[in-house]
Design a protein around this motif. Sequence first.
Motif, PDB file in Angstrom:
ATOM      1  N   GLN A 145       2.744  71.044  26.202  1.00  0.00           N
ATOM      2  CA  GLN A 145       2.197  69.959  25.395  1.00  0.00           C
ATOM      3  C   GLN A 145       0.672  69.980  25.413  1.00  0.00           C
ATOM      4  O   GLN A 145       0.035  69.815  24.375  1.00  0.00           O
ATOM      5  CB  GLN A 145       2.699  68.593  25.879  1.00  0.00           C
ATOM      6  CG  GLN A 145       2.148  67.462  25.022  1.00  0.00           C
ATOM      7  CD  GLN A 145       2.507  66.081  25.513  1.00  0.00           C
ATOM      8  OE1 GLN A 145       2.967  65.903  26.640  1.00  0.00           O
ATOM      9  NE2 GLN A 145       2.298  65.088  24.674  1.00  0.00           N
TER      10      GLN A 145
ATOM     11  N   TYR B  46      -0.365  72.861  23.189  1.00  0.00           N
ATOM     12  CA  TYR B  46      -0.137  72.531  21.772  1.00  0.00           C
ATOM     13  C   TYR B  46      -1.190  71.545  21.285  1.00  0.00           C
ATOM     14  O   TYR B  46      -1.727  71.691  20.184  1.00  0.00           O
ATOM     15  CB  TYR B  46       1.249  71.925  21.552  1.00  0.00           C
ATOM     16  CG  TYR B  46       2.392  72.909  21.472  1.00  0.00           C
ATOM     17  CD1 TYR B  46       2.409  73.934  20.527  1.00  0.00           C
ATOM     18  CD2 TYR B  46       3.482  72.794  22.326  1.00  0.00           C
ATOM     19  CE1 TYR B  46       3.477  74.817  20.448  1.00  0.00           C
ATOM     20  CE2 TYR B  46       4.556  73.675  22.250  1.00  0.00           C
ATOM     21  CZ  TYR B  46       4.545  74.683  21.312  1.00  0.00           C
ATOM     22  OH  TYR B  46       5.610  75.556  21.233  1.00  0.00           O
ATOM     23  N   ASP B  47      -1.495  70.531  22.106  1.00  0.00           N
ATOM     24  CA  ASP B  47      -2.510  69.553  21.718  1.00  0.00           C
ATOM     25  C   ASP B  47      -3.870  70.216  21.517  1.00  0.00           C
ATOM     26  O   ASP B  47      -4.605  69.873  20.586  1.00  0.00           O
ATOM     27  CB  ASP B  47      -2.614  68.432  22.756  1.00  0.00           C
ATOM     28  CG  ASP B  47      -1.447  67.448  22.681  1.00  0.00           C
ATOM     29  OD1 ASP B  47      -0.743  67.413  21.652  1.00  0.00           O
ATOM     30  OD2 ASP B  47      -1.239  66.718  23.677  1.00  0.00           O
TER      31      ASP B  47
ATOM     32  N   SER C 143       2.018  71.333  15.442  1.00  0.00           N
ATOM     33  CA  SER C 143       2.655  70.013  15.553  1.00  0.00           C
ATOM     34  C   SER C 143       4.165  70.132  15.412  1.00  0.00           C
ATOM     35  O   SER C 143       4.926  69.522  16.173  1.00  0.00           O
ATOM     36  CB  SER C 143       2.113  69.071  14.471  1.00  0.00           C
ATOM     37  OG  SER C 143       0.735  68.868  14.617  1.00  0.00           O
TER      38      SER C 143
ATOM     39  N   CYS D 177       5.668  71.826  18.555  1.00  0.00           N
ATOM     40  CA  CYS D 177       5.661  70.913  19.695  1.00  0.00           C
ATOM     41  C   CYS D 177       6.777  69.882  19.532  1.00  0.00           C
ATOM     42  O   CYS D 177       7.498  69.583  20.492  1.00  0.00           O
ATOM     43  CB  CYS D 177       4.296  70.242  19.823  1.00  0.00           C
ATOM     44  SG  CYS D 177       4.098  69.305  21.357  1.00  0.00           S
ATOM     45  N   GLY D 178       6.944  69.365  18.336  1.00  0.00           N
ATOM     46  CA  GLY D 178       8.041  68.442  18.078  1.00  0.00           C
ATOM     47  C   GLY D 178       9.389  69.079  18.340  1.00  0.00           C
ATOM     48  O   GLY D 178      10.289  68.461  18.922  1.00  0.00           O
TER      49      GLY D 178
ATOM     50  N   ARG E 129       8.885  61.607  21.718  1.00  0.00           N
ATOM     51  CA  ARG E 129       7.759  62.533  21.533  1.00  0.00           C
ATOM     52  C   ARG E 129       8.051  63.526  20.417  1.00  0.00           C
ATOM     53  O   ARG E 129       7.150  63.901  19.667  1.00  0.00           O
ATOM     54  CB  ARG E 129       7.408  63.237  22.846  1.00  0.00           C
ATOM     55  CG  ARG E 129       6.765  62.278  23.843  1.00  0.00           C
ATOM     56  CD  ARG E 129       6.014  62.981  24.948  1.00  0.00           C
ATOM     57  NE  ARG E 129       6.921  63.532  25.949  1.00  0.00           N
ATOM     58  CZ  ARG E 129       6.521  64.128  27.062  1.00  0.00           C
ATOM     59  NH1 ARG E 129       5.227  64.266  27.315  1.00  0.00           N
ATOM     60  NH2 ARG E 129       7.402  64.598  27.925  1.00  0.00           N
TER      61      ARG E 129
ATOM     62  N   ASP F 125       7.168  61.807  17.198  1.00  0.00           N
ATOM     63  CA  ASP F 125       5.713  61.700  17.007  1.00  0.00           C
ATOM     64  C   ASP F 125       5.122  62.995  16.465  1.00  0.00           C
ATOM     65  O   ASP F 125       4.338  62.981  15.508  1.00  0.00           O
ATOM     66  CB  ASP F 125       5.019  61.343  18.331  1.00  0.00           C
ATOM     67  CG  ASP F 125       5.303  59.924  18.779  1.00  0.00           C
ATOM     68  OD1 ASP F 125       5.748  59.091  17.949  1.00  0.00           O
ATOM     69  OD2 ASP F 125       5.087  59.633  19.977  1.00  0.00           O
ATOM     70  N   TYR F 126       5.488  64.126  17.060  1.00  0.00           N
ATOM     71  CA  TYR F 126       4.913  65.400  16.636  1.00  0.00           C
ATOM     72  C   TYR F 126       5.454  65.852  15.283  1.00  0.00           C
ATOM     73  O   TYR F 126       4.715  66.417  14.475  1.00  0.00           O
ATOM     74  CB  TYR F 126       5.122  66.477  17.705  1.00  0.00           C
ATOM     75  CG  TYR F 126       4.120  66.362  18.828  1.00  0.00           C
ATOM     76  CD1 TYR F 126       2.862  66.932  18.721  1.00  0.00           C
ATOM     77  CD2 TYR F 126       4.428  65.667  19.989  1.00  0.00           C
ATOM     78  CE1 TYR F 126       1.933  66.814  19.744  1.00  0.00           C
ATOM     79  CE2 TYR F 126       3.513  65.549  21.022  1.00  0.00           C
ATOM     80  CZ  TYR F 126       2.265  66.119  20.893  1.00  0.00           C
ATOM     81  OH  TYR F 126       1.336  66.003  21.897  1.00  0.00           O
TER      82      TYR F 126
ATOM     83  N   LYS G  29       3.572  64.023  12.729  1.00  0.00           N
ATOM     84  CA  LYS G  29       2.238  64.629  12.553  1.00  0.00           C
ATOM     85  C   LYS G  29       2.326  65.891  11.706  1.00  0.00           C
ATOM     86  O   LYS G  29       1.450  66.161  10.876  1.00  0.00           O
ATOM     87  CB  LYS G  29       1.619  64.962  13.915  1.00  0.00           C
ATOM     88  CG  LYS G  29       1.160  63.776  14.704  1.00  0.00           C
ATOM     89  CD  LYS G  29       0.612  64.197  16.059  1.00  0.00           C
ATOM     90  CE  LYS G  29       0.305  63.011  16.936  1.00  0.00           C
ATOM     91  NZ  LYS G  29      -0.196  63.408  18.256  1.00  0.00           N
TER      92      LYS G  29
END
Length: 137
Positions: free
Chosen positions: A45, A48-49, A68, A71-72, A83, A86-87, A90
Amino acid sequence: WKGTAMKAVNKIQKWVQAGNVNCVHILFFLQAEKAALENNIEEAQKLYDKAIATSARNGFRNDRALASERCGGMFDHAGDEDRATDYIKKAHEAYSEMEAFGKIDQMNRRDRRFTKKKRRVFKVGLCCGICQHGMII
């Protein structure tokens, strides 16, 4: 395939060390993918961020969207739906900014399970007054 992938990562790492700023986000992305494959979720994570932020800062919108999305997918695979949502949201937003409507349609078909839960509803509306492609609102 791991040997081939590591050779590519090492080559990109040398380019980054030589000052090629156009490869920094790719290096973070590939490192995140490796961490995810090793089931190191928290490290993945973070990477990825970094890939998402670096891609956005340097104008690589497609790579920001892909990082994104991946990561999702990692969080979805790990069973962390909050989470993951959320990704994925995005990623939808990033693909919408690029007007990648085919990709948005593909994600909507593949990730339909997120639209069924009340607290995680993606409202699909028209992206503009002309076409019929959906986008996340």
